[in-house]
Motif scaffolding. Structure first.
Motif, PDB file in Angstrom:
ATOM      1  N   ALA A 164       0.833  -1.206   0.000  1.00  0.00           N
ATOM      2  CA  ALA A 164       0.000   0.000   0.000  1.00  0.00           C
ATOM      3  C   ALA A 164       0.866   1.253   0.000  1.00  0.00           C
ATOM      4  O   ALA A 164       0.572   2.229  -0.712  1.00  0.00           O
ATOM      5  N   ALA A 165       1.952   1.241   0.801  1.00  0.00           N
ATOM      6  CA  ALA A 165       2.842   2.405   0.839  1.00  0.00           C
ATOM      7  C   ALA A 165       3.526   2.623  -0.505  1.00  0.00           C
ATOM      8  O   ALA A 165       3.636   3.752  -1.001  1.00  0.00           O
ATOM      9  N   ALA A 166       3.991   1.532  -1.139  1.00  0.00           N
ATOM     10  CA  ALA A 166       4.656   1.650  -2.436  1.00  0.00           C
ATOM     11  C   ALA A 166       3.677   2.137  -3.505  1.00  0.00           C
ATOM     12  O   ALA A 166       4.025   2.964  -4.359  1.00  0.00           O
ATOM     13  N   LEU A 167       2.440   1.640  -3.452  1.00  0.00           N
ATOM     14  CA  LEU A 167       1.437   2.083  -4.406  1.00  0.00           C
ATOM     15  C   LEU A 167       1.111   3.565  -4.212  1.00  0.00           C
ATOM     16  O   LEU A 167       0.877   4.297  -5.180  1.00  0.00           O
ATOM     17  N   ILE A 252       7.878  -0.932  -7.358  1.00  0.00           N
ATOM     18  CA  ILE A 252       7.786  -2.377  -7.602  1.00  0.00           C
ATOM     19  C   ILE A 252       8.908  -3.108  -6.885  1.00  0.00           C
ATOM     20  O   ILE A 252       8.687  -4.135  -6.207  1.00  0.00           O
ATOM     21  N   GLY A 253      10.118  -2.564  -7.021  1.00  0.00           N
ATOM     22  CA  GLY A 253      11.256  -3.211  -6.370  1.00  0.00           C
ATOM     23  C   GLY A 253      11.102  -3.266  -4.860  1.00  0.00           C
ATOM     24  O   GLY A 253      11.366  -4.304  -4.228  1.00  0.00           O
ATOM     25  N   ALA A 254      10.652  -2.139  -4.272  1.00  0.00           N
ATOM     26  CA  ALA A 254      10.502  -2.105  -2.815  1.00  0.00           C
ATOM     27  C   ALA A 254       9.429  -3.079  -2.336  1.00  0.00           C
ATOM     28  O   ALA A 254       9.626  -3.803  -1.340  1.00  0.00           O
ATOM     29  N   SER A 255       8.297  -3.122  -3.026  1.00  0.00           N
ATOM     30  CA  SER A 255       7.209  -4.006  -2.580  1.00  0.00           C
ATOM     31  C   SER A 255       7.568  -5.479  -2.758  1.00  0.00           C
ATOM     32  O   SER A 255       7.283  -6.310  -1.890  1.00  0.00           O
ATOM     33  N   VAL A 256       8.213  -5.823  -3.894  1.00  0.00           N
ATOM     34  CA  VAL A 256       8.598  -7.220  -4.123  1.00  0.00           C
ATOM     35  C   VAL A 256       9.661  -7.660  -3.128  1.00  0.00           C
ATOM     36  O   VAL A 256       9.601  -8.772  -2.560  1.00  0.00           O
TER      37      VAL A 256
END
Length: 573
Positions: A164-167, A252-256
Motif C-alpha cells: 500500500a505504501a509503495a502504491l 515495484i522493487g521495494a514491494s517485491v
C-alpha cells in the motif's frame, strides 16, 4: 483553476453510464491481469510439488481464459473510453459555438486568430483527453490497488502495508510532484503555442503585404522564436516528470523485496511452514505486486493530463465568461446618433498603441482610413466597433459609452467586417444569413446582384441553396470578397466598418465599387447608413466626407480627396 476545470468538464456532458462502462471494462482488464498473476503463481508453486496432472487442469484452463479476457477487456475499455471522450469533445465544441454565437462577439473578434484556434481546437482536445488519460485510469487504479492490497492482506498483513505504501508513492506522491513541476511550464507552453499559431497564421495569410512592408522576416522570426520557446517549456515539463517515471519501478522493487523478505521469514529457513505460509502463498505474495503496479503506472501521465486540462479549462472558461457578459436576444434599443471617438488610442494587449484619434461618424457619413500595412487601421476599426477595449480615451454612440451599451444591440448598430471573415461550409443563403437571420431569398439575390455576382448566381446549379463545399475553398478570392461585401450590405447595422472591402478585386472593378460605397447618391448603401472603409488604394474619383491618413498625421475633408487640417492620427505599430 480547479473550479474552471469542473465547469469546463460540464461542457463535455459526459454520460455516467458510458464512463461506468469504461471503468468496468478497465477493471475487468486489469483484474484479469491481477488474477492471472495470482493463479500463475499458485500454478507454478503447485506444479513444483508434482501433483496429478488432473489437479492442475482447471488452473491451466483458467490461466488461458484470463490471458484472453485481459486483451478482450482492454480493447473494450479503449473503445468505451474513446467513445465517451469523442462524444464529449463534440458536445463541448457544439456548446462553445452556441454560447459564443449567442454571446458578446467581442469575445471572439477581440482574440487573436491563432489564440482562438488554440482555445477551440487544441484546448478542447486537451479537455477530452482527461477522460482517456485521467478520469478512467484513476478510477481503475483506485479499485485495482484496493483489490491487490486486500488480496495480499489475506496472506501477510505486513506485506500488504508495504504494498500500500509503495502504491501510494507511485500512484499519488510521484504524480503530484510531477504535475507540480510541469504546471508552470505548461502555462508558458500554452502561451508559446498560441503565440506561434498567431505569428504563423499572420505570415501565411498576409505574406504578400508583409513582404512589401518589409516585415515578413520579422514575423517568421517571431514564429520561430515562439516554437523554440514552446519546445523549451516541453523540455522543462519532461524534467519534472522524470521522478514520476522512476517512481513505479522503484515502488515495484521495494514491494517485491519487502514481500520476499516477509515470505522468507514466514516460510522458515528450513523450507518448512513455521509462519503458516504455504509455497503457493509465498509465490502469490511475491508475484502479485508486479501486476498491481500496472494499475498505477498510468497515474503520473494522468496527473500531467489534469495539469494540462486545468490550464486549457482556464482559457476556455475565460473566453466563455467574456462572451457571457450579455446574451439577451431581447436587446435594449441603442440610442440614435453619431459614433464619436475622443482622444482614442487603440492597440492589442501587450502591443504598441496608435496615437490619439478624434473622429465623428455621423449618420450617413462616408469616411476612408488609408495608410501603409501594419499601421493600425484595422485595430482602430475594431475599437470603434467595441470589439477591442480602448487603450485610452473613449468611444460613444448616441452619447453613451460603448461599454455601457447592451452588446447584442450594439452589434446590430455598429458592425465590423474583417477582410479575412469566414465563409462556412453551408449554403450561399445561410452564409449571408450570418449577418441577418431573417434574410429571404429575394433580399439575398438583390445583395449578390449589387456586388456583381448576379451572373455567377444564375449559373449555380442550385442557386442560393448551393452549398459552398469547404467554405472559402469553393470560390475564388474575388468571389469570396464579393460574398463578404453582400453579407455586410444585408446586415441591419447603422454603421458599417469595412476592412479592405475591395481586396482581391481587379483594379477597375475595385475602384468602381469603392467609389459607389463612398458616394451618398448611389443606392448601394442606404443614405442614412454610415460607412467607414479601410483601404490601401483610394480612387481619385471617389467622394468621401473625410479621409484619415494614418502615418502621415493628416486628415482630408470635403467632396474629394484633399488634405485638410493636420491631426495626430496614428503612429506606426
Amino acid at each position: 483553476m480547479a473550479g474552471d476545470l469542473r465547469r469546463a468538464l460540464a461542457l463535455l456532458e459526459l454520460e455516467p453510464r458510458r464512463i461506468a462502462l469504461a471503468v468496468a471494462a478497465g477493471v475487468a482488464a486489469l483484474g484479469s491481469a491481477l488474477a492471472l498473476a495470482a493463479l500463475a503463481a499458485w500454478l507454478i508453486a503447485r506444479a513444483w510439488q508434482m501433483p496429478p496432472v488432473l489437479d492442475l487442469s482447471v488452473a491451466v484452463v483458467a490461466v488461458r481464459a484470463l490471458g484472453i479476457s485481459r486483451g478482450v477487456f482492454r480493447y473494450l475499455e479503449r473503445l468505451a473510453t474513446h467513445d465517451a471522450a469523442f462524444r464529449g469533445t463534440t458536445s463541448a465544441r457544439a456548446r462553445l459555438y452556441q454560447r459564443l454565437a449567442d454571446g458578446d462577439p467581442a469575445a471572439v473578434t477581440g482574440a487573436r486568430r491563432g489564440e482562438l484556434l488554440t482555445r477551440l481546437g487544441a484546448d478542447v482536445d486537451t479537455l477530452g483527453e482527461v477522460v482517456i488519460r485521467a478520469l478512467v485510469p484513476m478510477a481503475v487504479a483506485g479499485l485495482l490497488a484496493a483489490a491487490a492490497v486486500g488480496l495480499i492482506a489475506t496472506i501477510a498483513p505486513l506485506a500488504a502495508l508495504i504494498l500500500a505504501a509503495a502504491l501510494a508513492v507511485a500512484g499519488i506522491l510521484a504524480p503530484l510532484l510531477g504535475a507540480r513541476a510541469a504546471r508552470a511550464a505548461e502555462h508558458a507552453g500554452m502561451a508559446s503555442d498560441a503565440d506561434y499559431s498567431g505569428h504563423a497564421i499572420t505570415a501565411l495569410d498576409h505574406a504578400a503585404e508583409l513582404r512589401v512592408a518589409g516585415r515578413l522576416d520579422e514575423v517568421v522570426s517571431r514564429a520561430g522564436g515562439a516554437a523554440r520557446s514552446a519546445a523549451d517549456q516541453s523540455d522543462r515539463a519532461a524534467r519534472g516528470g522524470a521522478f514520476a517515471a522512476a517512481a513505479t519501478p522503484l515502488g515495484i522493487g521495494a514491494s517485491v523485496l519487502g514481500a520476499l523478505l516477509i515470505g522468507i521469514v514466514a516460510y522458515g529457513p528450513d523450507g518448512g511452514t513455521a509462519g503458516g505460509m504455504s509455497p503457493m502463498a509465498l509465490a502469490i505474495l511475491v508475484l502479485v505486486p508486479l501486476s498491481a503496479f500496472e494499475a498505477v503506472g498510468p497515474l503520473p501521465a494522468a496527473a500531467v493530463a489534469l495539469s494540462r486540462a486545468r490550464v486549457a479549462a482556464g482559457r476556455i472558461m475565460g473566453l466563455l465568461d467574456q462572451a457571457d457578459v450579455a446574451v439577451a436576444h431581447g436587446s435594449q434599443p441603442v440610442p440614435p446618433g453619431a459614433l464619436v471617438a475622443r482622444d482614442l488610442t487603440c492597440g492589442w494587449p501587450g502591443s504598441p498603441v496608435t496615437a490619439a484619434v478624434d473622429l465623428e461618424v455621423a449618420p450617413g457619413a462616408r469616411i476612408v482610413v488609408v495608410g501603409p500595412s501594419g499601421i493600425g487601421k484595422t485595430t482602430v476599426l475594431m475599437t470603434l466597433a467595441g470589439l477591442l477595449a480602448p487603450r485610452s480615451g473613449a468611444v460613444t454612440l448616441g452619447g453613451e459609452a460603448l461599454s455601457e451599451l447592451e452588446p447584442h444591440g450594439l452589434r446590430r448598430s455598429v458592425t465590423f467586417y474583417a477582410e479575412d471573415a469566414h465563409l462556412f461550409d453551408t449554403s450561399l443563403l445561410e452564409n449571408l444569413r450570418v449577418a441577418r437571420g431573417d434574410l429571404d431569398a429575394a433580399g439575398a439575390t438583390a445583395a449578390l446582384q449589387a456586388v456583381g455576382l448576379g451572373d455567377w448566381l444564375d449559373g449555380l446549379p442550385e442557386g442560393l441553396e448551393t452549398v459552398l463545399r469547404g467554405g472559402e475553398r469553393a470560390v475564388s478570392a474575388g468571389q469570396r470578397r464579393r460574398i463578404l461585401l453582400a453579407r455586410a450590405l444585408v446586415s441591419p447595422a447603422r454603421v458599417l466598418l469595412l476592412d479592405e472591402p475591395t481586396e482581391n478585386l481587379d483594379a477597375k472593378q475595385g475602384s468602381e465599387f469603392l467609389a459607389a460605397l463612398l458616394d451618398r447618391n448611389t443606392d448601394l448603401v442606404a443614405p442614412d447608413r454610415a460607412v467607414v472603409v479601410v483601404t490601401h488604394h483610394l480612387p481619385s474619383d471617389s467622394h468621401p466626407d473625410l479621409v484619415v491618413t494614418m502615418g502621415e498625421h493628416s486628415v482630408g475633408t470635403g467632396d474629394g480627396v484633399n488634405p485638410g487640417e493636420p491631426l495626430n492620427v496614428a503612429r506606426h505599430l
